[in-house]
Design an enzyme around this catalytic site. Structure first.
Site, PDB file in Angstrom:
ATOM      1  N   LYS A   8      49.252  50.138  41.023  1.00  0.00           N
ATOM      2  CA  LYS A   8      48.457  50.653  42.159  1.00  0.00           C
ATOM      3  C   LYS A   8      48.894  52.089  42.496  1.00  0.00           C
ATOM      4  O   LYS A   8      49.238  52.838  41.602  1.00  0.00           O
ATOM      5  CB  LYS A   8      48.556  49.717  43.357  1.00  0.00           C
ATOM      6  CG  LYS A   8      48.231  48.269  42.991  1.00  0.00           C
ATOM      7  CD  LYS A   8      48.001  47.414  44.184  1.00  0.00           C
ATOM      8  CE  LYS A   8      47.786  45.986  43.725  1.00  0.00           C
ATOM      9  NZ  LYS A   8      47.407  45.101  44.794  1.00  0.00           N
ATOM     10  N   HIS A  67      38.799  45.714  40.059  1.00  0.00           N
ATOM     11  CA  HIS A  67      39.835  45.172  40.955  1.00  0.00           C
ATOM     12  C   HIS A  67      39.247  45.010  42.355  1.00  0.00           C
ATOM     13  O   HIS A  67      38.424  45.822  42.791  1.00  0.00           O
ATOM     14  CB  HIS A  67      41.051  46.104  40.986  1.00  0.00           C
ATOM     15  CG  HIS A  67      42.233  45.484  41.657  1.00  0.00           C
ATOM     16  ND1 HIS A  67      42.373  45.455  43.020  1.00  0.00           N
ATOM     17  CD2 HIS A  67      43.304  44.827  41.147  1.00  0.00           C
ATOM     18  CE1 HIS A  67      43.494  44.806  43.325  1.00  0.00           C
ATOM     19  NE2 HIS A  67      44.088  44.422  42.208  1.00  0.00           N
ATOM     20  N   ASN A  85      49.997  46.061  37.439  1.00  0.00           N
ATOM     21  CA  ASN A  85      49.153  47.053  38.118  1.00  0.00           C
ATOM     22  C   ASN A  85      50.010  47.761  39.177  1.00  0.00           C
ATOM     23  O   ASN A  85      50.312  47.183  40.215  1.00  0.00           O
ATOM     24  CB  ASN A  85      47.969  46.318  38.772  1.00  0.00           C
ATOM     25  CG  ASN A  85      47.105  47.244  39.606  1.00  0.00           C
ATOM     26  OD1 ASN A  85      47.280  48.469  39.605  1.00  0.00           O
ATOM     27  ND2 ASN A  85      46.162  46.660  40.332  1.00  0.00           N
ATOM     28  N   GLY A 140      48.798  40.325  47.180  1.00  0.00           N
ATOM     29  CA  GLY A 140      49.708  41.043  48.070  1.00  0.00           C
ATOM     30  C   GLY A 140      50.032  40.290  49.349  1.00  0.00           C
ATOM     31  O   GLY A 140      50.577  40.868  50.284  1.00  0.00           O
ATOM     32  N   SER A 192      49.997  37.471  43.863  1.00  0.00           N
ATOM     33  CA  SER A 192      51.366  37.092  44.254  1.00  0.00           C
ATOM     34  C   SER A 192      52.109  36.327  43.163  1.00  0.00           C
ATOM     35  O   SER A 192      52.823  35.366  43.453  1.00  0.00           O
ATOM     36  CB  SER A 192      51.342  36.320  45.575  1.00  0.00           C
ATOM     37  OG  SER A 192      50.828  37.146  46.616  1.00  0.00           O
ATOM     38  N   GLU A 208      41.583  36.811  40.187  1.00  0.00           N
ATOM     39  CA  GLU A 208      42.456  37.203  41.282  1.00  0.00           C
ATOM     40  C   GLU A 208      41.821  36.796  42.617  1.00  0.00           C
ATOM     41  O   GLU A 208      41.010  37.561  43.177  1.00  0.00           O
ATOM     42  CB  GLU A 208      42.669  38.714  41.277  1.00  0.00           C
ATOM     43  CG  GLU A 208      43.314  39.236  40.015  1.00  0.00           C
ATOM     44  CD  GLU A 208      44.074  40.520  40.273  1.00  0.00           C
ATOM     45  OE1 GLU A 208      45.273  40.540  40.023  1.00  0.00           O
ATOM     46  OE2 GLU A 208      43.475  41.492  40.751  1.00  0.00           O
ATOM     47  N   GLU A 250      40.334  45.671  45.154  1.00  0.00           N
ATOM     48  CA  GLU A 250      40.507  46.845  46.038  1.00  0.00           C
ATOM     49  C   GLU A 250      39.441  47.899  45.742  1.00  0.00           C
ATOM     50  O   GLU A 250      38.992  48.608  46.641  1.00  0.00           O
ATOM     51  CB  GLU A 250      41.935  47.403  45.873  1.00  0.00           C
ATOM     52  CG  GLU A 250      42.939  46.463  46.543  1.00  0.00           C
ATOM     53  CD  GLU A 250      44.335  46.492  45.956  1.00  0.00           C
ATOM     54  OE1 GLU A 250      44.668  47.435  45.210  1.00  0.00           O
ATOM     55  OE2 GLU A 250      45.098  45.549  46.244  1.00  0.00           O
TER      56      GLU A 250
HETATM   57  C1  PEP Z   1      46.881  42.780  42.123  1.00  0.00           C
HETATM   58  O1  PEP Z   1      46.620  43.586  42.993  1.00  0.00           O
HETATM   59  O2  PEP Z   1      46.268  42.816  41.051  1.00  0.00           O
HETATM   60  C2  PEP Z   1      47.890  41.774  42.403  1.00  0.00           C
HETATM   61  C3  PEP Z   1      47.823  40.661  41.739  1.00  0.00           C
HETATM   62  O3  PEP Z   1      48.823  42.062  43.380  1.00  0.00           O
HETATM   63  P1  PEP Z   1      50.048  41.120  43.847  1.00  0.00           P
HETATM   64  O4  PEP Z   1      50.716  40.590  42.607  1.00  0.00           O
HETATM   65  O5  PEP Z   1      50.941  42.011  44.631  1.00  0.00           O
HETATM   66  O6  PEP Z   1      49.451  40.026  44.650  1.00  0.00           O
END
Ligand code: PEP
Length: 253
Positions: A11, A95, A9, A171, A211, A165, A97
């Site tokens: 973003k 997601h 992703n 992040g 992460s 997630e 966000e």
């Molecule tokens: C995400 O936003 O879907 C995500 C998993 O981000 P990160 O790997 O940076 O934690």
């Protein structure tokens, strides 16, 4: 056996020049024999050019969001058919966000999921708890609500991937431990069995996201119910994303 699935992703990252550089790195490291499905999910403005970049590679294309209507006066939005036009196979829906910053509710997400699938897109539906939910022992309650609120037995499960997630891991550099991830993934599969049936639930890919990095991917992906990864930060660097793909390939071999 479920084929591992790793999606990146992007973003709101990458200009066209930066995206071409990243794709050149991914193309150079890609392997037609990968035993893993791989997708990149760039922002909207890059979908059309990236659709060309992935041509003749094993890499698939996905979007990060979609509108639930086929067309109309929805300024700034993009329809499922438009994503198909850009050669998308996948779309990420729900997601954290989008839920947190854009107020997307399960009722809306349910409509997006159906609209995307009807247009021929496969959906990566994201679920996950906030830190406060985990600390209060409410992880399963929250995830169950997110699944039950957006899915139903008549949703096309063959087009469905779930991404677990935990929001506190996105992040932040704080990854769920393999045991924490496996526990929630097993819970999700059980819930999917209630919504669909056991055989259907066994076939649904459940990605972990939060992460995921080259140094923790193998451990996470080795969990029995962790079938892949939804990767944020690490997918912006070709070598890091390729290392995660290779870890998934090894678990799928
Ligand atoms: C995400 O936003 O879907 C995500 C998993 O981000 P990160 O790997 O940076 O934690």
């Amino acid at each position: 056996m479920r084929r591992p699935f790793v999606a990146g992703n992007w973003k709101m990252h990458k200009t066209l020049a930066e995206a071409r550089e990243l794709m050149a790195g991914l193309r150079a490291g890609s392997d037609a024999d990968w035993k893993v499905t791989v997708a990149v999910c760039p922002p909207y403005q890059l979908l059309f050019p990236m659709g060309r970049e992935i041509d003749k590679t094993p890499i698939k294309l996905g979007a990060q969001n979609v509108h639930c209507q086929p067309q109309g006066a929805f300024t700034g939005e993009v329809s499922p058919a438009m994503l198909i036009d850009c050669k998308c196979d996948y779309v990420i829906i729900g997601h954290s966000e989008r839920r947190q910053q854009f107020g997307e509710t399960e009722e809306l997400l349910a409509r997006k999921i159906r609209a995307a699938m009807e247009a021929g897109l496969d959906v990566i539906y994201c679920v996950g708890e906030l830190l406060e939910h985990r600390e209060a022992g409410d992880t399963e309650k929250v995830v169950a609500k997110q699944l039950d609120g957006a899915l139903a037995s008549d949703v096309d499960a063959s087009r469905l991937t779930i991404a677990y997630e935990p929001v506190w891991a996105i992040g932040t550099g704080k990854t769920a431990s393999p045991a924490q991830a496996q526990e929630v993934h097993a819970f999700i599969r059980g819930r999917l069995a209630e919504i669909f049936d056991q055989a259907t639930a066994e076939a649904i890919i459940i990605q972990y996201g939060g992460s995921v990095k080259p140094n923790n991917a193998k451990e996470l992906l080795s969990c029995p119910d962790v079938d892949g990864a939804l990767v944020g930060g690490a997918c912006l660097v070709a070598d890091d994303f390729l290392a995660i793909i290779r870890a998934a390939h090894e678990t799928g071999s």
